[in-house]
Design a protein around this motif. Sequence first.
Motif, short mmCIF file in Angstrom:
data_model
loop_
_atom_site.label_atom_id
_atom_site.label_comp_id
_atom_site.label_asym_id
_atom_site.label_seq_id
_atom_site.Cartn_x
_atom_site.Cartn_y
_atom_site.Cartn_z
N PRO A 67 44.98 59.61 26.83
CA PRO A 67 46.10 59.25 27.71
C PRO A 67 45.92 57.87 28.33
CG PRO A 67 45.41 61.52 28.11
CD PRO A 67 44.39 60.93 27.17
N GLY A 68 46.99 57.09 28.33
CA GLY A 68 46.97 55.77 28.92
C GLY A 68 46.35 54.70 28.04
N GLU A 69 46.07 55.03 26.79
CA GLU A 69 45.37 54.13 25.88
C GLU A 69 46.31 53.67 24.79
OE1 GLU A 69 40.88 54.41 24.26
OE2 GLU A 69 42.19 55.99 23.55
N SER A 70 46.26 52.39 24.43
CA SER A 70 47.03 51.92 23.28
C SER A 70 46.29 52.29 22.00
CB SER A 70 47.21 50.40 23.35
OG SER A 70 45.98 49.74 23.09
N LEU A 71 46.99 52.19 20.88
CA LEU A 71 46.34 52.50 19.60
C LEU A 71 45.18 51.54 19.34
CD1 LEU A 71 49.47 53.14 17.34
CD2 LEU A 71 48.09 54.81 18.58
N GLU A 72 45.40 50.25 19.62
CA GLU A 72 44.35 49.27 19.38
C GLU A 72 43.13 49.52 20.27
OE1 GLU A 72 48.24 47.74 18.06
OE2 GLU A 72 47.53 48.66 19.92
N GLN A 73 43.37 49.90 21.51
CA GLN A 73 42.26 50.22 22.40
C GLN A 73 41.49 51.43 21.90
OE1 GLN A 73 44.56 50.61 25.98
NE2 GLN A 73 44.16 48.51 26.64
N ALA A 74 42.22 52.40 21.34
CA ALA A 74 41.56 53.57 20.79
C ALA A 74 40.68 53.20 19.59
CB ALA A 74 42.60 54.61 20.37
N VAL A 75 41.15 52.27 18.75
CA VAL A 75 40.35 51.80 17.64
C VAL A 75 39.04 51.21 18.13
CG1 VAL A 75 40.20 50.06 15.80
CG2 VAL A 75 42.31 51.38 16.09
N VAL A 76 39.13 50.31 19.09
CA VAL A 76 37.93 49.65 19.62
C VAL A 76 36.97 50.67 20.24
CG1 VAL A 76 37.09 47.99 21.32
CG2 VAL A 76 39.17 47.50 20.02
N ILE B 178 43.73 57.79 15.59
CA ILE B 178 43.54 56.58 14.77
C ILE B 178 42.50 56.87 13.70
CG2 ILE B 178 44.31 54.88 16.45
CD1 ILE B 178 40.59 55.41 15.92
N ILE B 179 42.68 56.25 12.52
CA ILE B 179 41.73 56.38 11.42
C ILE B 179 41.57 54.99 10.83
CG2 ILE B 179 43.61 57.11 9.87
CD1 ILE B 179 41.47 58.83 8.41
N VAL B 180 40.32 54.55 10.64
CA VAL B 180 40.07 53.11 10.49
C VAL B 180 39.08 52.80 9.37
CG1 VAL B 180 39.46 51.01 11.76
CG2 VAL B 180 40.27 53.02 13.02
N THR B 181 39.40 51.76 8.59
CA THR B 181 38.40 51.12 7.73
C THR B 181 37.83 49.94 8.51
OG1 THR B 181 40.25 49.91 6.69
CG2 THR B 181 39.29 51.76 5.47
#
Length: 326
Positions: free
Chosen positions: A223-232, A190-193
Amino acid sequence: MSYTEPSALANHLTDTVLPVPPAVVDRGSAVRMKPGMVSELISSGTAKAVLISQRKAVVTAGGLWFGEAAELWEALAAAGRESVYLGRTLLPSSLAVGTPVLLFTLAEPVSPGTATLPADAEWAGFREVAGRLDATDTALFIEASAISNWHATHRHCPLCGSPTEVESGGWVRRCPQDNSEHYPRTDPAIIVTVVGPDGRLLLGGGGPVDAKNYSTLAGFVEPGESLEQAVVREIGEEVGVRVTACQYLGSQSWPFPASLMLGFTATTEDTVAKPDGVEVTRSRWFSREELQAAVLSGEITISTRLSIARSLIEHWYGGFIEDLQP
């Protein structure tokens, strides 16, 4: 760190997404399953070939170099070359629409002026020449880099250690001992502003604390993580900021060696960032006026337009950010 699902996305998020570039190559996932199709294309005399070795491709002043596949394959007979089917072109470029394109890989590069390579050619990495590549060259360079990187690191079966055999035009490796099939892998990141309550943008950077380069924040999905969870998680770990909402905007393949960058914009109610001192050594909030002024003065540098990071920053900015001219 927990994630609070908002009743509606914060005002800073919009329904707009990054533009979707048109496909420039038909990869022919069904066609390439035919046994012997690469050999047939080489012998047909109609195919072109891209040449990659040690993560560099052969380029000329005009862009990515395409050799005559039949001639190049013959000229590289003693060099231990391997082949992959990349697809057929879909848009006009230096190649006619419908041209079949192959990838030939070498363990060691050959010298320009030999093996049918032009004398004025050079071996170069994508970052070095991306600015002079058109859409077709860019797509083929990235695709070729991704698949060649995978082949270089997946030559043995992960189950039994036996050398694997290449099938499906170079897109499958099969173990002859246990018959298991192995496919190219891509690592999602993930890459985030990150946008604060006052609309300012949070950028960060690694390396020396007094370095000038600033960019968006990023990290790999676990592993086991959603994209949104990775952002947080990543934003919390890297700069100690709590994300309250996030929205997907677009993606970019970045196969150096094997990443897929998934772009998000996120909001936070926090106004203080605390870099972790490891991956992120400095962070800073910018208003739109402050960011443009800092770039033009040379106080900071931001990501180039080769990367999705710049697209995400300019999405927040609402337009084109001028660079300091040399």
